[in-house]
Every structure is written in C-alpha cells, then in structure tokens.
Scaffold this active site. Structure first.
Site, short mmCIF file in Angstrom:
data_model
loop_
_atom_site.label_atom_id
_atom_site.label_comp_id
_atom_site.label_asym_id
_atom_site.label_seq_id
_atom_site.Cartn_x
_atom_site.Cartn_y
_atom_site.Cartn_z
N LYS A 199 0.84 -1.20 0.00
CA LYS A 199 0.00 0.00 0.00
C LYS A 199 0.89 1.27 0.00
CE LYS A 199 -2.51 -1.69 3.60
NZ LYS A 199 -2.35 -3.14 3.66
N THR A 200 1.90 1.27 0.86
CA THR A 200 2.80 2.43 0.91
C THR A 200 3.57 2.57 -0.41
OG1 THR A 200 3.12 1.83 3.22
CG2 THR A 200 4.53 3.57 2.36
N ASP A 239 -0.95 5.94 7.14
CA ASP A 239 -1.06 4.49 7.32
C ASP A 239 -1.92 4.20 8.55
OD1 ASP A 239 -0.58 1.91 6.63
OD2 ASP A 239 1.44 1.81 7.47
N THR A 262 -5.61 -1.89 7.31
CA THR A 262 -5.82 -3.33 7.23
C THR A 262 -7.27 -3.63 7.62
OG1 THR A 262 -5.00 -3.41 9.50
CG2 THR A 262 -3.44 -4.00 7.76
N ARG A 275 6.13 -8.46 1.03
CA ARG A 275 7.04 -8.15 2.15
C ARG A 275 7.66 -9.44 2.68
NH1 ARG A 275 4.32 -4.72 6.30
NH2 ARG A 275 4.88 -3.05 4.87
#
Ligand code: ADE
Length: 360
Positions: free
Chosen positions: A86-87, A131, A180, A239
């Site tokens: 997302k980032t 975030d 999330t 990740r």
C-alpha cells in the site's frame, strides 16, 4: 512534528508501526529493519510495480485524467492485509504525478497539533499518506473532514467566552489512507474518499517476479525454480517474499555457492520451519489449538490469543487474513472454526468427519 518524509525517494521514511512478537521472518508487519530494506527495493513506477493489475489500470487512468485537468487526484483509500504494497503504491502514484509525498501513520497523529501541523505543511498537489488510518482518533478525524472536502481548517483558540475560530485555507492536496481494517473506518471518513480499493494477495507467479527483481537489485543469483519455491511459501505477500529471499540467500552463501536453486530454497525454508503453505509455527499452533483443544471450533479469538500467547490484533491482522484466504479457517458468529483442509494440511484426523463416514 509528525512529518516523517518530505522528499520523494522514501529514503528518510519511517512509519510508526506497533511492534508484535510474531516470528519476524514470516510476519507481514514491518519493523524498522524492513523499512530501510524496503526503501531500497521499492518500485517507483507502474512498470516495475508487479501485481494488483486492475488497481494499477484504474490508477493510471485516474492519474492521467487528473494531469489533463491540472487538478490534484481524488483522495484514495487502500485496504487489505499488511505487506501487500500500500505504501509502495502511494509512492508510485506520487512519482507518476510528479509531486511530493509526506508519509505518516495514525498513531503518530495523536494530538490535534500533529494533524494540523502536517496539513499546514502541505503544498499544492502534494500527497499525504496516512497508514493505519482506522486508528485515527475522533478529534483528528474531525479536523480532517473539512480539510479533505473543502481544503480548510477551523482552528479554535481561547476558552468559553473568549473562544475564537480561525479559518485557514489549505492548498489542494490528496490524502491516501491505508488500512488493514476498512470496516473500522468511520462512515463519514470513508465517504470522503473518491477511490476505495482493496489490495489482493499476490499469486506465486507474481511473487516469483517480485523475488527475481529483488534478487537482481541485491545481486543475488537465483533460478526460476528457486524463485518459485520461495514464492509458494510467501503467503501471497511481497514483504514476506522479500524477507525470505534474504534469509535463503544467507543459507545459499554459507552452505553452497551463493546461488539460490529450488533445492537450496526448500532446504533453508524447511530449517526456518516455514511449511509448503507458507505457514509458520504461530499459524500451525493456532490451527492445532482449535483442532485439539476445541474440537475444530468454533472458539473465540480472545481464547485463541491467550492460549497461543499472541495478541488479538496480531492474530486478526497478520495470521488470519491468509488463513482465511487459504481456506484453512472460517469466521463464524460464535468464533473461529478450522476447515477439513486444515486437518489434512496438519496430517490430523477429523473425528467428526470420520464418525460421519463410518455411519455410511
Ligand atoms: N516489492 C514489494 N512490492 C512489490 C511489487 N508489487 N512489485 C515489485 N516489487 C515489490
């Protein structure tokens, strides 16, 4: 001051995340070490950003339209499990728009002055990335509403009779929120986003490409089969895939010639106790607990958390999304239940099923 990054290349970016005790090799949450590593390998364009195909297509069109209109982008909300990019995607958008991005997270915006400070620091067209936006407190949310909708802030000073409200105009900016837990966002906040999009888990093929790209950047030799072997055990999450590449590369270097082949990948992931579904000890303990102590469930999340020594948030945000997607557990109104597939995966017998079968 809560401004964490104010340049475009993410180099100085730090995002506050809540620490968890989860096995750091497989947890999809990012720690400080991950952040600097992620910053070096983050794709900066849609061409190098792998996966999330339909979202990328939507974004490309939105960006082109905004550029043609010479207007900032609509506010965007990305939701989905941690570690899916997302980032990274927010950074790609900034790059494509040719604007700065300022990155922060809701827990860093605790006091009104944190959010006011960051909003007042924005320049026209810039992107503000928040975030874990579901964790914004009520006051911060209320400051954000007029800023998002009409680009102004009302600042109140003084007390009771001397109270004054000062209206401050803000330049037009774009807010990108990431969460999330989209369900925990308040309705009014959710309604102020023009685009709301879910990030999906990656296929093993997509993760293989991510792994090969990362290996290339880190000068690690890897075969297609080696990349696929890591991809299959990465829980659909870049990740995790990127973290595993480094662990497997260490093993390849120490035990062999440094090249990652399928055999090396499989051996080193076995040593890390990551099984061929990508499950780690925490996941297996969770499934085994429900099977062995609660007859397959349903059992409440608090009971599970206490029994395996994890916090509820880690289970809900990190373990569960993949276990649900893989069809290993189900959520029911009375708690979590394992599926027959979970019994098969762990090589355990499902007594209920065997009893039913013996009736016929
Ligand atoms: N690293 C993390 N996410 C990625 C993605 N979607 N594409 C390429 N590299 C990545």
């Amino acid at each position: 001051m809560s401004i964490i990054s104010d340049d475009n290349d993410f180099k100085n970016t730090t995002i506050k995340h809540v620490k968890t005790d989860k096995n750091p090799v497989i947890s999809a949450e990012s720690g400080d070490f991950d952040k600097s590593f992620e910053n070096t390998i983050r794709p900066k364009s849609f061409d190098t950003y792998i996966g999330q195909t339909s979202l990328k297509e939507t974004l490309k069109i939105t960006i082109e339209a905004a550029k043609k209109r010479n207007a900032p982008l609509d506010h965007l909300l990305f939701y989905g499990p941690p570690g899916l990019g997302k980032t990274t995607l927010a950074g790609v958008i900034a790059e494509q728009m040719g604007v700065n991005i300022k990155i922060t997270s809701a827990p860093a915006l605790e006091r009104p002055r944190d959010i006011i400070g960051i909003l007042m620091s924005l320049k026209g067209g810039e992107i503000l990335f928040i975030d874990e936006i579901h964790r914004l407190n009520k006051i911060a949310e209320e400051i954000l509403y007029p800023a998002m909708e009409d680009f102004y802030l009302d600042i109140t000073t003084g007390k009771s009779q001397t109270v004054k409200t000062l209206r401050i105009e803000l330049p037009k900016f774009t807010l990108i929120g990431a969460t999330t837990k989209a369900g925990e966002l308040s309705g009014p906040l959710r309604d102020r986003f023009g685009i709301i999009h879910r990030l999906e888990f990656y296929t093993p093929e997509e993760l293989s490409q991510v792994i090969k790209r990362t290996a290339g950047i880190l000068n690690i030799e890897i075969t297609d089969e080696g990349a696929y072997a890591i991809a299959k055990r990465s829980r659909g999450t870049p990740r995790i895939a990127n973290r595993l590449v480094k662990r497997v590369a260490d093993y390849a270097l120490v035990k062999h010639d440094g090249k990652i082949t399928q055999e090396i990948a499989d051996k080193s992931l076995d040593i890390l106790k990551i099984d061929n579904f990508g499950l780690d000890n925490t996941d297996r303990n969770l499934l085994k607990l429900i099977i062995e102590k609660y007859d397959g469930g349903p059992v409440g999340i608090e009971t599970i958390a206490a029994a395996i020594g994890e916090d509820v948030r880690t289970i809900e945000d990190v373990c569960e999304p993949f276990l649900l997607q893989a069809g290993l557990i189900q959520r029911t109104p009375r708690g979590r239940k394992v599926s027959p597939q979970a019994y098969r995966h762990l090589g355990l017998k499902n007594h209920e099923l065997s009893e039913q079968q013996s009736l016929f």
